[in-house]
Design an enzyme around this catalytic site. Structure first.
Site, PDB file in Angstrom:
ATOM      1  N   HIS A  19       0.459  -9.983  -3.181  1.00 36.41           N
ATOM      2  CA  HIS A  19       1.137  -8.695  -2.947  1.00 36.41           C
ATOM      3  C   HIS A  19       2.584  -8.751  -3.442  1.00 36.41           C
ATOM      4  CE1 HIS A  19      -1.893  -8.350   0.571  1.00 36.41           C
ATOM      5  NE2 HIS A  19      -2.291  -7.519  -0.372  1.00 36.41           N
ATOM      6  N   LYS A  43      -6.497   2.179  17.363  1.00 38.34           N
ATOM      7  CA  LYS A  43      -7.678   1.343  17.086  1.00 38.34           C
ATOM      8  C   LYS A  43      -7.353   0.263  16.061  1.00 38.34           C
ATOM      9  CE  LYS A  43      -9.505   4.827  13.958  1.00 38.34           C
ATOM     10  NZ  LYS A  43     -10.579   5.658  13.553  1.00 38.34           N
ATOM     11  N   ARG A  93      -7.752  -7.294  -8.990  1.00 40.85           N
ATOM     12  CA  ARG A  93      -8.129  -8.697  -9.185  1.00 40.85           C
ATOM     13  C   ARG A  93      -9.430  -8.851  -9.938  1.00 40.85           C
ATOM     14  NH1 ARG A  93      -7.491  -9.774  -2.924  1.00 40.85           N
ATOM     15  NH2 ARG A  93      -8.176  -7.617  -3.100  1.00 40.85           N
ATOM     16  N   SER A 131      -6.089 -11.464   1.623  1.00 39.67           N
ATOM     17  CA  SER A 131      -5.710 -11.510   3.037  1.00 39.67           C
ATOM     18  C   SER A 131      -6.851 -12.089   3.870  1.00 39.67           C
ATOM     19  CB  SER A 131      -5.355 -10.111   3.536  1.00 39.67           C
ATOM     20  OG  SER A 131      -4.261  -9.606   2.820  1.00 39.67           O
TER      21      SER A 131
HETATM   22  P1  ADP Z   1      -6.391  -2.575   1.243  1.00 39.13           P
HETATM   23  O1  ADP Z   1      -6.927  -2.777   2.610  1.00 39.13           O
HETATM   24  O2  ADP Z   1      -5.831  -1.204   1.038  1.00 39.13           O
HETATM   25  O3  ADP Z   1      -7.284  -3.029   0.114  1.00 39.13           O
HETATM   26  P2  ADP Z   1      -4.795  -4.977   0.895  1.00 39.13           P
HETATM   27  O4  ADP Z   1      -3.669  -5.337   1.798  1.00 39.13           O
HETATM   28  O5  ADP Z   1      -6.002  -5.847   0.944  1.00 39.13           O
HETATM   29  O6  ADP Z   1      -5.087  -3.470   1.222  1.00 39.13           O
HETATM   30  O7  ADP Z   1      -4.300  -4.924  -0.616  1.00 39.13           O
HETATM   31  C1  ADP Z   1      -3.327  -4.019  -1.067  1.00 39.13           C
HETATM   32  C2  ADP Z   1      -3.322  -3.988  -2.592  1.00 39.13           C
HETATM   33  O8  ADP Z   1      -2.952  -5.258  -3.099  1.00 39.13           O
HETATM   34  C3  ADP Z   1      -4.678  -3.668  -3.221  1.00 39.13           C
HETATM   35  O9  ADP Z   1      -4.458  -2.864  -4.376  1.00 39.13           O
HETATM   36  C4  ADP Z   1      -5.201  -5.015  -3.620  1.00 39.13           C
HETATM   37  O10 ADP Z   1      -6.108  -4.929  -4.709  1.00 39.13           O
HETATM   38  C5  ADP Z   1      -3.917  -5.699  -4.036  1.00 39.13           C
HETATM   39  N1  ADP Z   1      -3.997  -7.172  -3.984  1.00 39.13           N
HETATM   40  C6  ADP Z   1      -4.347  -7.941  -2.934  1.00 39.13           C
HETATM   41  N2  ADP Z   1      -4.299  -9.267  -3.247  1.00 39.13           N
HETATM   42  C7  ADP Z   1      -3.927  -9.325  -4.542  1.00 39.13           C
HETATM   43  C8  ADP Z   1      -3.707 -10.408  -5.478  1.00 39.13           C
HETATM   44  N3  ADP Z   1      -3.893 -11.677  -5.119  1.00 39.13           N
HETATM   45  N4  ADP Z   1      -3.312 -10.089  -6.737  1.00 39.13           N
HETATM   46  C9  ADP Z   1      -3.158  -8.786  -7.087  1.00 39.13           C
HETATM   47  N5  ADP Z   1      -3.329  -7.725  -6.270  1.00 39.13           N
HETATM   48  C10 ADP Z   1      -3.720  -7.990  -5.024  1.00 39.13           C
END
Ligand code: ADP
Length: 152
Positions: A19, A43, A93, A131
């Site tokens: 991120h 929730k 990704r 995550s």
């Molecule tokens: P969501 O629940 O909305 O998918 P996330 O917190 O999982 O939220 O991810 C937010 C954004 O960051 C998404 O666009 C996701 O694809 C991107 N993202 C997460 N991890 C990576 C990574 N390692 N490299 C590039 N983008 C990432």
């Protein structure tokens, strides 16, 4: 000229180096980036407490006054409108991300037609960081510090 404001929405449970990479690369295109943590206090089943994550993200970007953090529990398109953000920043990704992001961005455009979604392809070394993997490692006592841009 109008400031170019981008919203970077997500769950960020937790916010990772993947991120962070998207945000820092986004700064080359945008004047301001708002990291928006989707959160519903009624929730929530978050693993990392929301207050902790807000503080950690603020710490990670403390030298960047143009990066801010907030939480929200409404339509992302509505939040963007409220903050005058005409760009939605997201990371990609793999093809699974693409399928999901593709449909979300079509919906967002229907809801707010001036909202442009901008996708940055992941940095290869960070591509596998998610995550959910970090939660899993942390749950079983593994050291996740190298995957996070702040101290837990
Ligand atoms: P969501 O629940 O909305 O998918 P996330 O917190 O999982 O939220 O991810 C937010 C954004 O960051 C998404 O666009 C996701 O694809 C991107 N993202 C997460 N991890 C990576 C990574 N390692 N490299 C590039 N983008 C990432």
């Amino acid at each position: 000229m109008n400031k170019r404001i981008a919203l970077f929405p997500g769950s960020f449970d937790p916010f990772t180096r993947g991120h962070e990479d998207i945000v820092l690369r986004g700064l080359q295109m945008f004047d301001e980036i708002i990291i928006a943590i989707g959160y519903n206090s009624q929730k929530s089943n978050r693993y990392f407490p929301i207050e902790k994550m807000i503080a950690s993200i603020n710490e990670a970007f403390r030298q960047y006054p143009n990066i801010t953090v907030l939480t929200y529990s409404e339509l992302t398109a509505e939040l963007a409108r409220k903050h005058n953000a005409r760009f939605l920043l997201r990371g990609l990704r793999n093809t699974t991300d693409f399928e999901y992001e593709n449909s979300i961005s079509q919906v967002n455009r229907q809801l707010y037609d001036e909202l442009e979604s901008v996708f940055l392809i992941t940095t290869p070394q960070l591509a596998w960081i998610s995550s959910s993997i970090i939660r899993e490692v942390h749950k079983y006592g593994g050291d996740v510090s190298q995957f996070l841009p702040y101290k837990l």
